[in-house]
Design a protein around this motif. Structure first.
Motif, PDB file in Angstrom:
ATOM      1  N   LYS A   1      -0.563  -8.023  -3.479  1.00  0.00           N
ATOM      2  CA  LYS A   1       0.580  -7.367  -2.831  1.00  0.00           C
ATOM      3  C   LYS A   1       0.846  -5.997  -3.457  1.00  0.00           C
ATOM      4  O   LYS A   1       1.083  -5.016  -2.758  1.00  0.00           O
ATOM      5  N   LYS A   2       0.784  -5.906  -4.786  1.00  0.00           N
ATOM      6  CA  LYS A   2       1.003  -4.631  -5.470  1.00  0.00           C
ATOM      7  C   LYS A   2      -0.100  -3.630  -5.137  1.00  0.00           C
ATOM      8  O   LYS A   2       0.161  -2.436  -4.984  1.00  0.00           O
TER       9      LYS A   2
ATOM     10  N   ALA B   1      -1.736  -3.454  -2.373  1.00  0.00           N
ATOM     11  CA  ALA B   1      -1.528  -2.990  -1.006  1.00  0.00           C
ATOM     12  C   ALA B   1      -0.411  -1.960  -0.940  1.00  0.00           C
ATOM     13  O   ALA B   1      -0.435  -1.054  -0.113  1.00  0.00           O
ATOM     14  N   GLU B   2       0.593  -2.065  -1.803  1.00  0.00           N
ATOM     15  CA  GLU B   2       1.718  -1.121  -1.805  1.00  0.00           C
ATOM     16  C   GLU B   2       1.381   0.181  -2.518  1.00  0.00           C
ATOM     17  O   GLU B   2       2.008   1.194  -2.273  1.00  0.00           O
ATOM     18  N   LYS B   3       0.397   0.167  -3.391  1.00  0.00           N
ATOM     19  CA  LYS B   3       0.094   1.331  -4.225  1.00  0.00           C
ATOM     20  C   LYS B   3      -0.274   2.583  -3.430  1.00  0.00           C
ATOM     21  O   LYS B   3       0.244   3.655  -3.730  1.00  0.00           O
TER      22      LYS B   3
ATOM     23  N   ALA C   1       0.663   3.524  -0.449  1.00  0.00           N
ATOM     24  CA  ALA C   1       1.851   4.057   0.215  1.00  0.00           C
ATOM     25  C   ALA C   1       2.740   4.779  -0.792  1.00  0.00           C
ATOM     26  O   ALA C   1       3.283   5.851  -0.504  1.00  0.00           O
ATOM     27  N   LYS C   2       2.898   4.206  -1.982  1.00  0.00           N
ATOM     28  CA  LYS C   2       3.704   4.867  -3.007  1.00  0.00           C
ATOM     29  C   LYS C   2       3.046   6.154  -3.474  1.00  0.00           C
ATOM     30  O   LYS C   2       3.708   7.152  -3.700  1.00  0.00           O
TER      31      LYS C   2
ATOM     32  N   GLU D   1       1.097   8.150  -1.788  1.00  0.00           N
ATOM     33  CA  GLU D   1       1.265   9.180  -0.761  1.00  0.00           C
ATOM     34  C   GLU D   1       2.677   9.748  -0.794  1.00  0.00           C
ATOM     35  O   GLU D   1       2.879  10.950  -0.678  1.00  0.00           O
ATOM     36  N   SER D   2       3.660   8.881  -0.965  1.00  0.00           N
ATOM     37  CA  SER D   2       5.049   9.327  -1.040  1.00  0.00           C
ATOM     38  C   SER D   2       5.283  10.199  -2.267  1.00  0.00           C
ATOM     39  O   SER D   2       5.958  11.224  -2.195  1.00  0.00           O
TER      40      SER D   2
END
Length: 126
Positions: free
Chosen positions: A25-26, A28-30, A32-33, A35-36
């Motif tokens: 899960k982490k 997969a979120e990395k 997106a973070k 890019e932000s």
């Protein structure tokens, strides 16, 4: 008779499965973070360039006023020249960043636009 370690083995396997799920899960979120965070860094960089250009122009104008004794005109000229060059530089960098971002993103998905029409949800009709 069962061994004493068997209940602990089940607990360890359960813990390993939950840990693997958490790490997936982490991971997969990395992106997106990342890019932000990159977008934030780019914005702050452009803001710093804009403010720095104006302050450098004011500084050169102040120095000109101090050594040439042209009272307010050196600062006014330095402010205008610094602001103009800073805006030019920021627009050029923003254009380059925009071109790089659109080249890196797949066609049509760069802004979340899939080309299916307006983004307003359709209303249900009776």
């Amino acid at each position: 008779m069962p061994k004493a370690d068997e209940p602990n083995d089940k607990a360890f396997h359960s813990l390993d499965a939950r840990l693997d799920a958490f790490e997936a899960k982490k991971a997969a979120e990395k992106p997106a973070k990342a890019e932000s965070e990159k977008a934030n860094q780019d914005g702050y960089r452009l803001l710093a360039d804009l403010i720095g250009g104006v302050l450098v122009g004011l500084g050169f104008g102040w120095l000109l006023d101090r050594y040439v004794h042209t009272s307010p005109w050196g600062m006014v000229g330095g402010l205008l020249i610094g602001m103009g060059l800073a805006i030019f530089s920021v627009v050029r960098k923003a254009t380059k960043m925009s071109a790089q971002a659109s080249a890196a993103a797949p066609r049509g998905i760069a802004d979340g636009d899939t080309g299916d029409g307006p983004t307003v949800p359709k209303q249900k009709r009776d």
